[in-house]
Design a protein around this motif. Structure first.
Motif, short mmCIF file in Angstrom:
data_model
loop_
_atom_site.label_atom_id
_atom_site.label_comp_id
_atom_site.label_asym_id
_atom_site.label_seq_id
_atom_site.Cartn_x
_atom_site.Cartn_y
_atom_site.Cartn_z
N GLU A 189 1.20 -0.44 -0.01
CA GLU A 189 0.55 0.41 0.00
C GLU A 189 0.91 1.09 -0.10
O GLU A 189 0.84 2.05 -1.26
N PHE A 210 -7.09 4.45 -1.58
CA PHE A 210 -6.38 3.13 -1.50
C PHE A 210 -7.27 2.16 -0.54
O PHE A 210 -7.08 2.41 1.22
N VAL A 219 -7.21 0.35 -5.65
CA VAL A 219 -6.97 1.71 -6.03
C VAL A 219 -8.78 1.95 -6.03
O VAL A 219 -9.11 1.72 -7.66
#
Length: 411
Positions: A189, A210, A219
């Motif tokens: 991430e 995210f 996303v």
């Protein structure tokens, strides 16, 4: 229109049942451009319900309530509504007649307790048609509207789509909301966020989120517009900017699984696959065969978990295992090759490693994945520090990712 969603039930607050109703309602309202200000779960307690009603009716334009409309003692929503509005519960014979009819169809007799479901707070409108024994209700106040649904997901969804959503569309000018999810692979991430270094430029058109959920990092782009074409145009512009940054790591969209994406490519190129798994214990085969039509490209899999299984089922020489070690790139490559040949497939895929971090072995948490065709071979090394189940899932993701990369770049 500010919206509060109140989900009532001890089974929800205790964690015995997942709150799927909140997800369904918020998803449908999102499509209409509604502002969900609050989603709250509260127990079957009169005073708690009354307190929440006081807050929500003072702060929201639309209040949606689910749960607590059943026949048992702990179903208290109708009583709480009556107390909050200081009105009587009125018996509706047509509701009770319907309950009796439903029981008669099942060759049963309605219990006296079911009479409780026909006791409706004064001034509330019954939403008809409805599916179960508990009717949905609505109340349109000067400053807000309230919809009350049963907690049973099927019954709630029917009332939502039959009554509430059409009412919103009739009475409010709704903007168009669109959302698109991009599924990425091989990027943590933090690295994914760093890749998107043009965030301000993208957010001129869309909100970006995210959403990590192991082993995938999503996303999400969210856009709104006066109408669908306007929203679609914004989404296209945002997508173009986003794709420049993370395109190489995107493997799918929406809720596509890696198994689905790999399967489509195998089918497209008319290729077949055989698998030999050790540490992943058949998880790769499971993920592939969860896809409809996988028999068109998946020839079969072997779980060669022990050293003996690698020798007996795959025919790998004991001396090679002793020289190289069972967890090694050489064994991963041999396993992939043996799987390809054994199943007469175009591609062989393999995993060998140690998923447990508690083993007294310097290779714990280490995996090697192998791939083999007539003209191509490769291995990938990966280390994961999760628990046993997490490592198995991570390693299966690495192997499928390796296969995906091969199919995209070498076919």
């Amino acid at each position: 229109m500010k919206t509060h969603i109140i989900n009532i039930g001890d089974e929800l607050t205790s964690g015995r049942i997942a709150n799927s109703n909140a997800q369904v309602i918020s998803r449908e309202l999102f499509k209409l451009g509604m502002n969900i200000e609050m989603i709250i779960t509260i127990p079957d307690d009169n005073q708690t319900v009354i307190n929440q009603l006081a807050y929500s009716t003072s702060n929201a334009d639309l209040v949606i309530i689910t749960g607590g409309l059943g026949p048992t003692e702990d179903d208290r929503t109708l009583q709480a509504l009556a107390e909050f509005y200081e009105v009587e519960l009125e018996f509706h014979p047509e509701v009770f007649a319907r309950i009796q009819d439903i029981f008669a169809q099942r060759e049963k007799v309605a219990s006296p307790a079911n009479r409780k479901q026909a006791m409706i707070p004064k001034n509330f409108e019954i939403l008809s048609p409805y599916l179960g024994t508990a009717p949905g209700l609505c109340l349109h106040h000067e400053h807000y509207s309230m919809y009350v649904f049963p907690g049973v997901p099927r019954e709630m969804s029917f009332l939502l789509k039959t009554h509430l959503l059409p009412w919103i569309q009739r009475n409010y000018v709704c903007s168009s909301m669109l959302q698109k999810t991009y599924r990425t692979i091989n990027l943590p991430e933090s690295e994914l966020a760093q890749k998107v270094d043009n965030l301000e430029e993208i957010e001129k058109f869309a909100k970006i989120s995210f959403l990590p959920h192991f082993p995938v990092n999503d996303v999400v782009l969210t856009v709104s517009g006066e109408n669908t074409p306007a929203a679609e145009k914004k989404l296209q512009l945002a997508e173009k900017l986003l794709w420049k940054k993370i395109g190489p790591w995107v493997y799918g969209e929406g809720d596509q699984t890696l198994g689905e994406v790999v399967g489509k490519l195998l089918l497209k190129h008319k290729l077949t696959l055989g698998i030999a798994e050790s540490c992943t214990g058949g998880l790769i085969a499971d993920r592939l065969t969860n896809v409809e039509g996988s028999s068109n490209y998946f020839r079969g899999g072997i779980v060669a978990y022990s050293i003996q299984a690698k020798q007996n089922m795959l025919g790998i020489d004991e001396d090679i295992i002793e020289q190289q070690g069972a967890v090694s790139p050489a064994i991963a490559q041999l396993m992939a090759e043996k799987a390809r040949l054994k199943f007469r497939a175009d591609i062989g895929l393999s995993t060998t490693g140690l998923v447990s971090l508690y083993e007294h072995n310097p290779k714990k948490g280490l995996v090697f994945c192998g791939i083999s065709t007539v003209s191509f071979k490769n291995t990938v090394r990966e280390v994961s520090l999760g628990d046993r189940k997490k490592n198995k899932l991570r390693f299966s993701q690495v192997a499928l990712g390796m296969l995906l990369e091969f199919l995209k770049n070498n076919i």
